[in-house]
Every structure is written in C-alpha cells, then in structure tokens.
Design an enzyme around this catalytic site. Sequence first.
Site, PDB file in Angstrom:
ATOM      1  N   HIS A 135     130.735 -26.279  58.005  1.00  0.00           N
ATOM      2  CA  HIS A 135     129.948 -24.806  57.411  1.00  0.00           C
ATOM      3  C   HIS A 135     130.568 -23.611  58.138  1.00  0.00           C
ATOM      4  O   HIS A 135     130.655 -22.369  57.776  1.00  0.00           O
ATOM      5  CB  HIS A 135     128.382 -25.482  58.445  1.00  0.00           C
ATOM      6  CG  HIS A 135     127.960 -26.212  57.096  1.00  0.00           C
ATOM      7  ND1 HIS A 135     127.506 -27.407  57.924  1.00  0.00           N
ATOM      8  CD2 HIS A 135     126.851 -25.799  56.351  1.00  0.00           C
ATOM      9  CE1 HIS A 135     126.911 -27.762  56.600  1.00  0.00           C
ATOM     10  NE2 HIS A 135     126.171 -27.218  55.614  1.00  0.00           N
ATOM     11  N   ASP A 154     130.145 -29.019  47.428  1.00  0.00           N
ATOM     12  CA  ASP A 154     129.335 -28.704  48.150  1.00  0.00           C
ATOM     13  C   ASP A 154     129.500 -27.201  48.021  1.00  0.00           C
ATOM     14  O   ASP A 154     130.215 -26.272  47.198  1.00  0.00           O
ATOM     15  CB  ASP A 154     130.284 -29.766  49.617  1.00  0.00           C
ATOM     16  CG  ASP A 154     129.066 -28.799  50.883  1.00  0.00           C
ATOM     17  OD1 ASP A 154     128.245 -28.487  50.966  1.00  0.00           O
ATOM     18  OD2 ASP A 154     129.500 -30.118  51.915  1.00  0.00           O
TER      19      ASP A 154
END
Length: 356
Positions: free
Chosen positions: A181, A251
Amino acid sequence: MPTPGSLMLDLQGLALTDEEAELLLAPEVGGVIFFSRNFQSTEQLAALVAQVRERRQDIVLAVDHEGGRVQRFREGFSRLPPMAALGRCFDAAPGEALSLAAECGWVMAAELRAFDIDLSFAPILDLDYGTSTVIGDRSFHADPRVISQLATALMAGMHSAGMAATGKHFPGHGYAVADSHVAVPIDERPLSEIRRDIQPFQTLISAGLDAVMPAHVIYSKVDDRPAGFSRLWLQTILREDMGFDGVIFSDDLSMAGAGVVGGFEARAEAALSAGCDMILVCNAPEGAREVVRWLHASAHRPSSRLATLRGEPTKVLGLQALQASDRWRHAQDAIRRIGDLASAHMNPLRKGEGGE
C-alpha cells in the site's frame, strides 16, 4: 445481461454523489468496491446498493470482508475471526477446523449476498512467514498444505452461499516485508523457493477457484515488474502452467506498489496487457476518471470472463430471513467455537499480527 466493464472503482461516502451516479453509467465501469466509509448501518448499506443497482444492474459489487481486522461491515454482520484463528483450530483439531472454515465462508458470503453484494475478495492464500507487515494474522498458517485445506473448505462455504471466491495475493505476499500500500515490496527468492507459496493457489484452482488477485510485489529473480503487471506471472505461470481460466483482478492501482510503472493510464494499460481482466482504482477519483477516458479512447473490450462474477440470485435471502434460519444460527455457534478453540491453542503473538 451485458458483460461488465473492466474498471472497478470506489465511492466517497454513504450515498452516491451526482458525479458518481453519472460515472457509473460509463460502460467502461464494471464494478464498485465498498470500504468502511461506505457503511453506517444495514439500512444505509441496502439503500446505497439500491442506488448503484438503479444506475447499473450489471455492475459487480465487491468488498474486502475477510474477517479479523479486514472486515469492512461490522454492525449487524457476524464478526468473523482472522484466518489465523482457523489455522490454530487446525493445529488442535484438523477435521473440526475444516468444518468450521466452511461455516465461516458460508456466513460471510450469505450475509453479503443478502445485500446483493457479489464478492468478498477472499480467501487470502499468503503464507505466514512472520515477517510481513500487512499479512500477519490474515494468513491461515505457515504451512501451504494447511492453507490449501482450510481455504478449500472456506471456498466451498462461499460457493454454497452463491458467491465466487478470489484467491490473493498471487504468487504470495507473505514473505515480502514491506506493505505494498505504501512501498514497493521486493521478494528476492528464486522461483524454486516461491513455488512453495504457489501451492495453495494450485490446489484451489484444481478445486474450482473463480478469480485470482496478484500481488504488487516484485519477485526480482523472476521478473523485474510486480506480478500484477507481469505477463510471465499471469500468462505463462498462472494461465499456461497452472491452468487457471478464471478472472484475474489487479490489486488497487493507486497503491504505492503499482507506481513503478507510471501514472494511472500506464498502470491500467500495463495491468490489462499483462493479463488482468478487471482493474481496481481506489481512493483516487481523478485516477479512476483518467482510466475511464483511456479505456474509452483505446476501445478496450472487456473480458467475457467478467460475466461470471455476479452472485447467484437464487441463493439470496434477506438479512432478517437469513438470521432466522437454522443454518445462520449454526454458523454463529461455529464462530464462537473458532474463538474458543483458537484461544485454547494460542501461540505467542506472531510478528505482523498487529498492523493494518
């Protein structure tokens, strides 16, 4: 019903904004992913889903609802355990743990299907090496054979509730320390060692896995691109060598791990060219609009595989009817049993279990 578009995006709040309502009409948009900010109550969630469905009946609705610290909807939903709790159950009582995993998968999926939500991005198939800052207790276990068995049982429970299953994060995020992230994780092991992480994916593919989400991790001795942008990983290894013919999700393309390939247009093009069928752009509204414009200008045709993602309508019960059923009550007993059995066989807290 037409095939959904190739982009899954997110929403800002508890109800559709006028701008979001207009964007959902773009044929390039094929999915919406919900986050905790989109949930206040079961009544509000039902109203938000109805707003989205009024704009687009064909759209795929998804959420990360694994259990433990990654469960976006809480009040009014069963509180699901982290998957590591099922791993501890397996260590204590393997046969019972598989039954409990199936019940956990069923109740997770059945409650989401009660709101006409198609997908929970689960199960997670990453191995617990005790080093990852983002995986931790989201992982079932350190042993790929245990993960394979528990995840197969969980998937069977999801399927029985009418929901497709998505294995993540291919070929395995558990070894890389960094959180994709906020950073670009690098796994420097050779393919011969990574094959251990791949084992649960292969097992679930053989058992009917519907979708796969690759990791934003660079496996530097295999390819210099993150797996989700790599034709070697997605086409040669996943599709050709492993025989996977389901949906490949990227993702989230707004994550730091995706930034190595450029801006949002470049990320979208790279992911689709590598073999992703649906790309996610979250927490970046202008990035999502940029991808919509690029998809339109490039005349990109969505994959026919995306039509398989919608939940089975015949399996949907309203929440009130669901919670009055014997099956739902049995699942609550199973969740309590998971907690009791896992607590009785608790190991010291493993590194990585405390973070988001």
